[in-house]
Design an enzyme around this catalytic site. Structure first.
Site, PDB file in Angstrom:
ATOM      1  N   LYS A 169       0.844  -1.194   0.000  1.00 13.60           N
ATOM      2  CA  LYS A 169       0.000   0.000   0.000  1.00 13.60           C
ATOM      3  C   LYS A 169       0.877   1.240   0.000  1.00 13.60           C
ATOM      4  O   LYS A 169       1.387   1.680   1.017  1.00 13.60           O
ATOM      5  CB  LYS A 169      -0.912   0.056   1.230  1.00 13.60           C
ATOM      6  N   GLY A 200      -4.877   3.368  -2.067  1.00 12.82           N
ATOM      7  CA  GLY A 200      -5.994   3.628  -1.162  1.00 12.82           C
ATOM      8  C   GLY A 200      -5.540   4.369   0.065  1.00 12.82           C
ATOM      9  O   GLY A 200      -4.337   4.613   0.245  1.00 12.82           O
ATOM     10  N   GLY A 206      -4.593   0.541   4.613  1.00 12.36           N
ATOM     11  CA  GLY A 206      -3.556   0.303   5.629  1.00 12.36           C
ATOM     12  C   GLY A 206      -4.141  -0.351   6.867  1.00 12.36           C
ATOM     13  O   GLY A 206      -3.545  -1.263   7.446  1.00 12.36           O
ATOM     14  N   GLU A 244      10.026   1.609  10.323  1.00 15.76           N
ATOM     15  CA  GLU A 244      11.052   2.626  10.059  1.00 15.76           C
ATOM     16  C   GLU A 244      10.360   3.968  10.205  1.00 15.76           C
ATOM     17  O   GLU A 244       9.583   4.358   9.333  1.00 15.76           O
ATOM     18  CB  GLU A 244      11.596   2.487   8.634  1.00 15.76           C
ATOM     19  N   CYS A 278      13.760  11.075   6.388  1.00 16.74           N
ATOM     20  CA  CYS A 278      13.770  10.654   7.794  1.00 16.74           C
ATOM     21  C   CYS A 278      15.191  10.710   8.352  1.00 16.74           C
ATOM     22  O   CYS A 278      15.373  10.890   9.547  1.00 16.74           O
ATOM     23  CB  CYS A 278      13.213   9.257   7.908  1.00 16.74           C
ATOM     24  N   GLU A 378      10.150  16.304  14.430  1.00 16.48           N
ATOM     25  CA  GLU A 378      10.533  16.146  13.025  1.00 16.48           C
ATOM     26  C   GLU A 378       9.727  17.128  12.165  1.00 16.48           C
ATOM     27  O   GLU A 378       8.502  17.081  12.150  1.00 16.48           O
ATOM     28  CB  GLU A 378      10.259  14.709  12.590  1.00 16.48           C
TER      29      GLU A 378
HETATM   30  P1  NAP Z   1       2.449   8.615   7.404  1.00 13.92           P
HETATM   31  O1  NAP Z   1       1.327   9.540   7.543  1.00 13.92           O
HETATM   32  O2  NAP Z   1       2.949   7.891   8.580  1.00 13.92           O
HETATM   33  O3  NAP Z   1       2.000   7.571   6.267  1.00 13.92           O
HETATM   34  C1  NAP Z   1       2.791   6.494   5.868  1.00 13.92           C
HETATM   35  C2  NAP Z   1       1.895   5.425   5.255  1.00 13.92           C
HETATM   36  O4  NAP Z   1       1.015   4.906   6.253  1.00 13.92           O
HETATM   37  C3  NAP Z   1       1.011   5.977   4.136  1.00 13.92           C
HETATM   38  O5  NAP Z   1       0.885   5.007   3.133  1.00 13.92           O
HETATM   39  C4  NAP Z   1      -0.294   6.188   4.862  1.00 13.92           C
HETATM   40  O6  NAP Z   1      -1.419   6.209   4.031  1.00 13.92           O
HETATM   41  C5  NAP Z   1      -0.323   4.991   5.796  1.00 13.92           C
HETATM   42  N1  NAP Z   1      -1.260   5.137   6.918  1.00 13.92           N
HETATM   43  C6  NAP Z   1      -1.778   6.276   7.432  1.00 13.92           C
HETATM   44  N2  NAP Z   1      -2.618   5.995   8.448  1.00 13.92           N
HETATM   45  C7  NAP Z   1      -2.646   4.647   8.566  1.00 13.92           C
HETATM   46  C8  NAP Z   1      -3.334   3.747   9.446  1.00 13.92           C
HETATM   47  N3  NAP Z   1      -4.177   4.184  10.387  1.00 13.92           N
HETATM   48  N4  NAP Z   1      -3.120   2.426   9.305  1.00 13.92           N
HETATM   49  C9  NAP Z   1      -2.262   1.964   8.365  1.00 13.92           C
HETATM   50  N5  NAP Z   1      -1.603   2.770   7.495  1.00 13.92           N
HETATM   51  C10 NAP Z   1      -1.778   4.096   7.602  1.00 13.92           C
HETATM   52  O7  NAP Z   1       3.710   9.296   6.805  1.00 13.92           O
HETATM   53  P2  NAP Z   1       3.766  10.339   5.622  1.00 13.92           P
HETATM   54  O8  NAP Z   1       3.184  11.606   6.091  1.00 13.92           O
HETATM   55  O9  NAP Z   1       3.218   9.735   4.403  1.00 13.92           O
HETATM   56  O10 NAP Z   1       5.363  10.439   5.448  1.00 13.92           O
HETATM   57  C11 NAP Z   1       6.203  11.235   6.245  1.00 13.92           C
HETATM   58  C12 NAP Z   1       6.702  10.507   7.479  1.00 13.92           C
HETATM   59  O11 NAP Z   1       7.375   9.299   7.142  1.00 13.92           O
HETATM   60  C13 NAP Z   1       7.712  11.317   8.254  1.00 13.92           C
HETATM   61  O12 NAP Z   1       7.340  11.425   9.588  1.00 13.92           O
HETATM   62  C14 NAP Z   1       9.026  10.544   8.128  1.00 13.92           C
HETATM   63  O13 NAP Z   1       9.887  10.594   9.186  1.00 13.92           O
HETATM   64  C15 NAP Z   1       8.583   9.163   7.907  1.00 13.92           C
HETATM   65  N6  NAP Z   1       9.591   8.449   7.117  1.00 13.92           N
HETATM   66  C16 NAP Z   1      10.415   7.547   7.729  1.00 13.92           C
HETATM   67  C17 NAP Z   1      11.391   6.875   7.015  1.00 13.92           C
HETATM   68  C18 NAP Z   1      12.277   5.850   7.646  1.00 13.92           C
HETATM   69  O14 NAP Z   1      12.855   5.058   6.951  1.00 13.92           O
HETATM   70  N7  NAP Z   1      12.431   5.816   8.923  1.00 13.92           N
HETATM   71  C19 NAP Z   1      11.524   7.121   5.663  1.00 13.92           C
HETATM   72  C20 NAP Z   1      10.681   8.044   5.067  1.00 13.92           C
HETATM   73  C21 NAP Z   1       9.717   8.685   5.812  1.00 13.92           C
HETATM   74  P3  NAP Z   1      -2.011   7.638   3.547  1.00 13.92           P
HETATM   75  O15 NAP Z   1      -0.982   8.198   2.657  1.00 13.92           O
HETATM   76  O16 NAP Z   1      -3.261   7.265   2.848  1.00 13.92           O
HETATM   77  O17 NAP Z   1      -2.242   8.445   4.778  1.00 13.92           O
END
Ligand code: NAP
Ligand code: MG
Length: 471
Positions: A169, A200, A206, A244, A278, A378
């Site tokens: 996803k 989706g 998710g 991650e 990140c 962050e």
């Molecule tokens: P996010 O909101 O955590 O979303 C990540 C993924 O999870 C998306 O596909 C999102 O779908 C999904 N998701 C959201 N709510 C969910 C739920 N309740 N259950 C299951 N899945 C769910 O992160 P983002 O805003 O897209 O990305 C930025 C964040 O990612 C930053 O905080 C960054 O630090 C972190 N990041 C970490 C790494 C690492 O390797 N440590 C690398 C890159 C980014 P939707 O898009 O539909 O909400």
């Protein structure tokens, strides 16, 4: 206007049962690029059922077969280089420079997994017993938008190496990039159901992946907030999780460092991937006695940072992925001002001439205290906090005074000293005098930066369940 109205289940492009569309908006112009039809809970269940069915046979494939599949995947991705780079630039706003590097990493991730498969022992002796490292089952892969196809390549290739099948996803904001990689993976002719991709919403697709009893493991990259939601849900069916999550990586410049090398590197570490990384080095720790020198170096480098259309070869910082992300970064810059930090470069608002896109002025705050929100939270944008320290011990203490622990950076002209400092930092990776990716070394976070590791042997073993045969 492009319409993406297919998802990928059981080896076929199918129309999802979901009926909701999501607009794809250019980060550079905020014009509509297209729309994507979103999958729903039933689509996700169908994808999981296909992966479950495929697991029966795929988990029994030989190492040679898996290597051949990985080579086929790599070969089909290799044919579409321009498309991958251009789509990432257009849809995500990654700079041409970054998108090119990102594409190279996608390809390389297959090489390192193949290398692992050539040497890894799936059967070992521990104590007096034979330990079989068995495929864990169906893996749910949930990823964010900041390096979408890079995450698909590294996670899917490892899952395949381990004999697992998958349901992926991605972020709905990455739909065009997803469409492209799906076409390539389809061409690679993997057995039906080995990979399924459902566009989706996180709360729909998710959430079903996190809940469904037929998912054995989740590999998630994203925010710490969502990582916690997934982990809580996953425990009900005792899914394994690799998380991650976020970071607030410290970058310690020791007093003996070559500042004219270390500060440009620090700016690159802070602004990589438009600051939406990140692993970005967002807390720059410098000796108090060197602050003036650091400030003047930062100002000089700032003059060379080009914020512009990500399509241009010279652009070093492109737009934020969405208007929402732009607002988030603006709010943090305002927070820094309110907390009493001083803006050295950048600040609020958009750079002149770039008002239509989600462009942020690369910003550096000085006189930052480590307990300020801009030093603890962050931001996920090109905002760097400079913090001063008096002694090496204090630098290490500040570096570790965070809820995160994903990555850290240390610069010194004395390798041994840098090594000693690096050894005292609580982070999954510490970069000494540079920025590199070692695909055979573990990657992942201490503390709230996550659970588990990706890459190398530890990354592979996260997709395997040990079984001891005791005689
Ligand atoms: P996010 O909101 O955590 O979303 C990540 C993924 O999870 C998306 O596909 C999102 O779908 C999904 N998701 C959201 N709510 C969910 C739920 N309740 N259950 C299951 N899945 C769910 O992160 P983002 O805003 O897209 O990305 C930025 C964040 O990612 C930053 O905080 C960054 O630090 C972190 N990041 C970490 C790494 C690492 O390797 N440590 C690398 C890159 C980014 P939707 O898009 O539909 O909400
Ligand atoms: Mg989200």
């Amino acid at each position: 206007m492009k319409t993406i109205d297919k998802i990928y289940i059981n080896g076929e492009f199918v129309t999802p049962q979901g009926t909701e569309y999501f607009d794809l908006i250019s980060p550079t112009t905020n014009k509509i690029l297209g729309k994507v039809l979103l999958g729903n809970q039933k689509d996700t269940q169908n994808a999981i059922a296909a992966a479950k069915n495929a697991f029966e046979t795929f988990s029994k494939t030989t190492i040679e077969e898996r290597i051949q599949y990985l080579k086929n995947m790599q070969a089909s991705i290799e044919k579409r280089k321009e498309d991958f780079i251009n789509t990432m630039v257009e849809e995500y706003g990654g700079t041409l420079q970054f998108a090119t590097i990102s594409y190279e990493y996608m390809l390389k991730s297959f090489n390192s997994v193949i290398e692992l498969l050539n040497t890894y022992k799936f059967s070992k002796i521990m104590g007096e017993s034979e330990v079989q490292m068995t495929s864990i089952g169906v893996v749910g892969i949930i990823i964010p938008w900041n390096s979408s196809n890079g995450f698909i390549c590294s996670k899917l290739s490892t899952a395949i190496a381990a004999g697992c099948t998958t349901v992926i996803k991605p972020s709905e904001m990455s739909a065009q990039q997803t469409q492209l990689i799906t076409e390539c993976l389809h061409e690679a002719k993997l057995p039906k159901g080995v990979f399924n991709i459902v566009n989706g919403l996180g709360e729909v697709v998710g959430a079903e992946i996190s809940r469904n009893p037929d998912i054995a493991k989740i590999s998630f990259t994203g925010s710490t907030v969502v990582g916690k939601i997934i982990a809580k849900e996953a425990i009900n069916t005792m899914k394994r999780v690799t998380l991650e999550l976020g970071g607030k990586s410290p970058n310690i410049i020791l007093d003996d460092a070559n500042f004219s090398e270390a500060i440009p590197l620090a700016m690159a570490a802070a602004y990589m991937n438009n600051g939406q990384a990140c692993i970005a080095g967002t807390r720059l720790l410098v000796p108090e006695s060197k602050l003036d020198e650091v400030k003047s170096l930062i100002k000089n480098i700032a003059a060379t940072i080009i914020v512009d259309d990500p399509k241009k070869e010279t652009t070093s910082v492109g737009p934020m992925v969405s208007a929402k992300q732009y607002e988030r970064v603006q709010n943090y810059i305002q927070t820094g001002i309110d907390e009493g930090a001083e803006i050295l470069i950048g600040g609020l608002g958009k750079p002149e001439g770039l008002e239509n896109g989600n462009f942020v002025k690369p910003t550096v705050f000085v006189h930052v205290k480590n307990n300020m929100r801009i030093a603890q939270e962050e931001i996920f944008g090109p905002v760097l906090s400079v913090i001063t320290y008096k002694t090496e011990e204090e630098a290490i203490k500040i570096a570790n005074d965070t809820t995160y622990g994903l990555q850290a950076y240390v610069s010194s002209s004395n390798e041994e000293r840098a090594h000693k400092v690096a050894s005292q930092i609580n982070a999954g990776r510490v970069q000494i005098n540079g920025i590199k990716h070692d695909p055979m070394a573990p990657f992942g976070g201490f503390k709230q930066s996550g659970i588990g590791r990706e890459f190398g042997i530890l990354g592979l073993e996260a997709y395997l369940e040990p079984k001891a045969l005791i005689r």
